[in-house]
Design an enzyme around this catalytic site. Structure first.
Site, PDB file in Angstrom:
ATOM      1  N   LYS A  20       0.848  -0.946  -0.264  1.00 16.39           N
ATOM      2  CA  LYS A  20       0.010   0.098  -0.149  1.00 16.39           C
ATOM      3  C   LYS A  20       1.264   0.999  -0.029  1.00 16.39           C
ATOM      4  CE  LYS A  20      -2.672   0.476   3.935  1.00 16.39           C
ATOM      5  NZ  LYS A  20      -2.740   1.624   4.639  1.00 16.39           N
ATOM      6  N   ARG A  25       3.122   6.134  -3.187  1.00 16.98           N
ATOM      7  CA  ARG A  25       4.221   6.712  -3.841  1.00 16.98           C
ATOM      8  C   ARG A  25       4.087   6.912  -5.136  1.00 16.98           C
ATOM      9  NH1 ARG A  25       3.809   6.169   1.396  1.00 16.98           N
ATOM     10  NH2 ARG A  25       5.215   7.051   3.000  1.00 16.98           N
ATOM     11  N   GLY A  91      -5.278   8.017   5.865  1.00 12.57           N
ATOM     12  CA  GLY A  91      -4.080   8.866   6.312  1.00 12.57           C
ATOM     13  C   GLY A  91      -3.635   8.887   5.344  1.00 12.57           C
ATOM     14  N   ARG A 119      -8.323  12.241  12.220  1.00 11.04           N
ATOM     15  CA  ARG A 119      -6.884  11.476  13.592  1.00 11.04           C
ATOM     16  C   ARG A 119      -6.312  13.071  13.272  1.00 11.04           C
ATOM     17  NH1 ARG A 119      -5.996   6.854   9.313  1.00 11.04           N
ATOM     18  NH2 ARG A 119      -3.602   6.755  10.290  1.00 11.04           N
ATOM     19  N   SER A 165       6.917   8.849  11.854  1.00  7.79           N
ATOM     20  CA  SER A 165       5.551   8.842  11.421  1.00  7.79           C
ATOM     21  C   SER A 165       6.095   8.760  10.095  1.00  7.79           C
ATOM     22  CB  SER A 165       4.933   9.416  11.303  1.00  7.79           C
ATOM     23  OG  SER A 165       3.553   9.751  10.156  1.00  7.79           O
ATOM     24  N   ASP A 310       1.856  -1.047  12.165  1.00  8.67           N
ATOM     25  CA  ASP A 310       0.363  -1.814  11.414  1.00  8.67           C
ATOM     26  C   ASP A 310       0.070  -3.803  12.161  1.00  8.67           C
ATOM     27  OD1 ASP A 310       0.578   0.717  10.738  1.00  8.67           O
ATOM     28  OD2 ASP A 310       1.613   0.023   8.853  1.00  8.67           O
ATOM     29  N   LYS A 337      -4.346   5.540  15.090  1.00  8.78           N
ATOM     30  CA  LYS A 337      -5.041   4.965  13.437  1.00  8.78           C
ATOM     31  C   LYS A 337      -6.140   4.845  12.580  1.00  8.78           C
ATOM     32  CE  LYS A 337      -0.431   3.990  12.986  1.00  8.78           C
ATOM     33  NZ  LYS A 337       0.709   4.345  12.654  1.00  8.78           N
ATOM     34  N   ARG A 386      -7.802  -3.500   9.037  1.00  9.61           N
ATOM     35  CA  ARG A 386      -7.240  -5.275   9.727  1.00  9.61           C
ATOM     36  C   ARG A 386      -7.648  -5.402  10.903  1.00  9.61           C
ATOM     37  NH1 ARG A 386      -2.364  -3.179   7.382  1.00  9.61           N
ATOM     38  NH2 ARG A 386      -1.860  -1.353   7.025  1.00  9.61           N
TER      39      ARG A 386
HETATM   40  C1  S3P Z   1       2.592   4.392   5.743  1.00  5.49           C
HETATM   41  C2  S3P Z   1       2.705   4.428   7.381  1.00  5.49           C
HETATM   42  C3  S3P Z   1       2.068   4.826   8.500  1.00  5.49           C
HETATM   43  C4  S3P Z   1       1.048   3.695   8.351  1.00  5.49           C
HETATM   44  C5  S3P Z   1       0.144   3.457   7.392  1.00  5.49           C
HETATM   45  C6  S3P Z   1       1.318   3.787   6.080  1.00  5.49           C
HETATM   46  C7  S3P Z   1       3.127   5.609   5.385  1.00  5.49           C
HETATM   47  O1  S3P Z   1       1.702   5.053   9.803  1.00  5.49           O
HETATM   48  O2  S3P Z   1       0.632   3.280   9.600  1.00  5.49           O
HETATM   49  O3  S3P Z   1      -0.403   2.217   7.391  1.00  5.49           O
HETATM   50  O4  S3P Z   1       2.680   4.645   4.019  1.00  5.49           O
HETATM   51  O5  S3P Z   1       3.829   6.333   5.010  1.00  5.49           O
HETATM   52  P1  S3P Z   1       3.360   6.301  10.292  1.00  5.49           P
HETATM   53  O6  S3P Z   1       2.999   7.695   9.313  1.00  5.49           O
HETATM   54  O7  S3P Z   1       2.529   6.429  11.943  1.00  5.49           O
HETATM   55  O8  S3P Z   1       4.152   5.695  10.156  1.00  5.49           O
END
Ligand code: S3P
Length: 424
Positions: A20, A25, A91, A119, A165, A310, A337, A386
């Site tokens: 994902k 990206r 997110g 969030r 993050s 995750d 999350k 999840r």
């Molecule tokens: C992600 C970052 C993660 C993760 C999400 C995907 C990403 O969170 O939980 O499923 O693609 O950058 P964080 O931003 O807390 O690292």
């Protein structure tokens, strides 16, 4: 409501969907580049669809051929849309797109579903504000919907991310592509490097230095080049089938071609420490993981071992089947999350019949010794993919379950129940 039946034995081979993170990206970097990029193995999840639709709204074009997605970024670059940008449940979409639209002159509105609107976006609003964009939302934590006033004249910054993050790091780096001067992000814990790795493939100069348990990443602004992307498969999705193979009393499951990067594969170390018969075999397109029924022992898991946490919900299911008390330490980020996964993980273990408790940001699960001791249960997944998958694994390995809101699995893994069914 979806019923998951227990099954007497499980065997077979699964290929989980494209990662994902890498899929988001690939879509974003392709839309930023001039000319045609191709993407093989793109995640079919709705989260990635949200990112892709937003890039189309901002001026990129997308065509789908047999398993290959072609995205063409406009030669003059993306431009603001007068319609709201719908981020759905994602997110990653809202945070990364915030970084991109911060660099586009005009007003941008970013919206999301009931899960996304709780969030916190202050973690991107603050650094993007320092760069010269203006990100506003609801209340002190800046929850969506977001209003962003972008600018062509952002300044590069040096920024220390407080809560580690990958999404926040990536939002800043994406904005930094079009800023004046270098952008440096310091993280205290090494989060996944998908953005940096993929930017390098798109010709961007990104330097990384490890500093203690963290790293510093410095980016020189430039427009990404078009690229032929190959998305590896998603380790966080592989974790569900690994745990299923281990805790089911009669199982032998192979998950093929899993992306093998240190920030993503920590769950394998955790499960191995628990006594799992989980063997990895390196291949050309990643590692094949073979999981066979194993008695598991409790362990202590620190968030630093599984950055982004995750895998905590599915490791909670593993802990519920283990003998002894497992400790999940420093898990505060779980609360932020798609749902409150701190409370949700404890609630799931409780439904399975475990004694659970918490102290601050730590929670503890007293395992039942085997999945055969799990109770049958009913759960509401609360717009969190999840929990759909973690519950389904617990139900299939134990004594069945009913999942309300199981459709939300499509945000990351629309074919999950088909793949689960193929093992029966
Ligand atoms: C992600 C970052 C993660 C993760 C999400 C995907 C990403 O969170 O939980 O499923 O693609 O950058 P964080 O931003 O807390 O690292």
């Amino acid at each position: 409501m979806r019923r998951v039946e227990p099954c007497p034995s499980l065997a077979g081979v699964v290929r989980v969907p494209g990662d994902k993170s890498a899929s988001h990206r690939a879509v974003l970097l392709s839309a930023l580049a001039a000319g045609e990029s191709t993407i093989e193995g793109l995640s079919p999840g709705l989260d990635v669809v949200s990112s892709s639709q937003i890039m189309s709204q901002l001026g990129a074009t997308r065509r789908d051929f047999d398993g290959v997605v072609v995205i063409e970024g406009p030669s003059q670059g993306l431009r603001a849309s007068d319609q709201p940008l719908q981020c759905g449940n994602s997110g990653t979409t809202i945070r990364l797109v915030s970084g991109i639209v911060s660099t586009l002159e005009g007003h941008h509105r970013l919206e999301g579903d009931r899960s996304l609107t709780r969030r916190p976006m202050d973690r991107v609003a603050i650094p993007l504000g320092l760069m010269g964009s203006k990100v506003t939302g609801e209340g002190p934590r800046v929850t969506p919907p977001l209003d962003i006033v972008g600018s062509r004249h952002l300044r590069g910054i040096e920024y220390r991310v407080l809560a580690p993050s990958a999404q926040v790091k990536s939002a800043i780096l994406l904005a930094g592509l079009y800023a004046e001067g270098l952008t440096t992000v310091h993280e205290a814990l090494r989060t996944r490097t998908t953005t940096e790795d993929m930017m390098r493939l798109a010709g961007i100069d990104v330097a990384s230095v490890a500093v203690d348990a963290g790293r510093s990443v410095t980016l020189t602004p430039a427009r990404p080049a078009a690229h032929a992307w190959r998305v590896p498969t998603d380790p966080s999705q592989a974790a569900f089938f690994c745990v299923l193979g281990l805790i089911h009393p009669h199982a032998d499951i192979e998950v093929v071609d899993v992306e093998n990067s240190p920030e993503r594969i920590g769950f394998v170390t955790v499960l191995s420490r628990m006594g799992a018969d989980l063997v990895g075999r390196a291949g050309e397109s990643g590692v094949t993981l073979r999981a066979r029924s194993s008695p598991l022992l409790a362990t202590e898991i620190n968030a630093a071992e599984i950055p982004s946490v995750d895998e905590a919900p599915i490791l909670t299911v593993a802990a519920a089947a283990a003998s002894g008390v497992s400790a999940f330490r420093d898990m505060g980020e779980l609360r932020l999350k798609e749902s409150d996964r701190f409370e949700g993980s404890m609630a799931l273990a409780r439904l399975l019949g475990c004694r659970v408790w918490s102290e601050g940001d730590d929670y503890f699960v007293e395992g039942l010794g085997s999945a055969d001791a799990f109770s049958p249960f009913a759960i509401n997944a609360g717009l969190d993919h999840r929990f759909v998958m973690s519950s389904a694994v617990a139900g299939a390995a134990g004594h069945g379950c009913d999942i309300d809101g199981s459709d939300t699995v499509s945000s990351s893994y629309p074919g999950f129940f088909d793949d689960l069914g193929s093992l029966r």
